[in-house]
Design an enzyme around this catalytic site. Structure first.
Site, PDB file in Angstrom:
ATOM      1  N   MET A  68       0.910  -1.066   0.085  1.00 54.29           N
ATOM      2  CA  MET A  68       0.146  -0.017  -0.230  1.00 54.29           C
ATOM      3  C   MET A  68       0.868   1.233  -0.028  1.00 54.29           C
ATOM      4  SD  MET A  68      -2.241   1.996   0.301  1.00 54.29           S
ATOM      5  CE  MET A  68      -2.982   3.427   0.956  1.00 54.29           C
ATOM      6  N   PRO A  69       1.473   1.513  -1.183  1.00 54.20           N
ATOM      7  CA  PRO A  69       2.338   2.758  -1.104  1.00 54.20           C
ATOM      8  C   PRO A  69       1.371   3.901  -1.329  1.00 54.20           C
ATOM      9  CG  PRO A  69       2.745   1.553  -2.977  1.00 54.20           C
ATOM     10  CD  PRO A  69       1.580   0.737  -2.366  1.00 54.20           C
ATOM     11  N   PHE A  70       1.760   5.210  -0.715  1.00 51.28           N
ATOM     12  CA  PHE A  70       1.458   6.311  -0.969  1.00 51.28           C
ATOM     13  C   PHE A  70       2.290   7.011  -1.726  1.00 51.28           C
ATOM     14  CE2 PHE A  70       0.094  10.806   0.413  1.00 51.28           C
ATOM     15  CZ  PHE A  70      -0.990  10.918  -0.242  1.00 51.28           C
ATOM     16  N   THR A  97       5.412   6.887   0.527  1.00 51.88           N
ATOM     17  CA  THR A  97       5.591   6.237   1.723  1.00 51.88           C
ATOM     18  C   THR A  97       4.897   4.587   1.596  1.00 51.88           C
ATOM     19  OG1 THR A  97       5.085   8.377   2.579  1.00 51.88           O
ATOM     20  CG2 THR A  97       4.418   6.445   3.882  1.00 51.88           C
TER      21      THR A  97
END
Length: 133
Positions: A1-3, A74
């Site tokens: 789950m990258p942002f 992130t």
């Protein structure tokens, strides 16, 4: 789950270039880190080059110019140095292929955190006790 956050100078092709850069980063994450293809959360921002809102120098001998792109990702901790290096290289290659951005102008940072540091909606910590990406 990258942002992912991407900041770039606009010019005449700002929105199209930004979309292409977003696709480049997402495709690189899928290819190098195995992120699910539907796991895309991005904030894409165009900056006015004339206003000089993005600052950069030639640190470590890299000659940057107005084509600079800042990519901040992130993600949860756990990737190896080799995986990160592969990600950086793939982002740079795809940014050039998709958006015409010279690889020398692709500046990438990764910030890692823990599963409990994410809420994907509904006020829940979905990754607590989960093994998802």
């Amino acid at each position: 789950m990258p942002f992912v956050r991407i900041d770039a100078h606009g010019g005449g092709t700002g929105a199209g270039r930004l979309d292409a850069l977003g696709r480049a980063v997402h495709d690189a994450l899928v290819e190098t880190l195995g992120i699910p293809s539907d796991d895309r959360f991005q904030v894409l921002t165009v900056h006015d080059a004339a206003a000089g809102t993005l600052r950069y120098d030639d640190y470590l001998g890299v000659q940057r110019d107005e084509g600079i792109v800042f990519v901040a990702i992130t993600l949860r901790a756990g990737r190896t140095t080799g995986q990160k290096e592969a990600l950086y290289g793939r982002i740079a290659r795809l940014a050039e292929e998709y958006a015409g951005t010279d690889p020398r102008n692709v500046f990438v940072t990764l910030t890692e955190n823990a599963s409990a540091d994410w809420s994907l909606g509904n006020g829940l910590a979905q990754y607590v006790g989960s093994g998802s990406c």
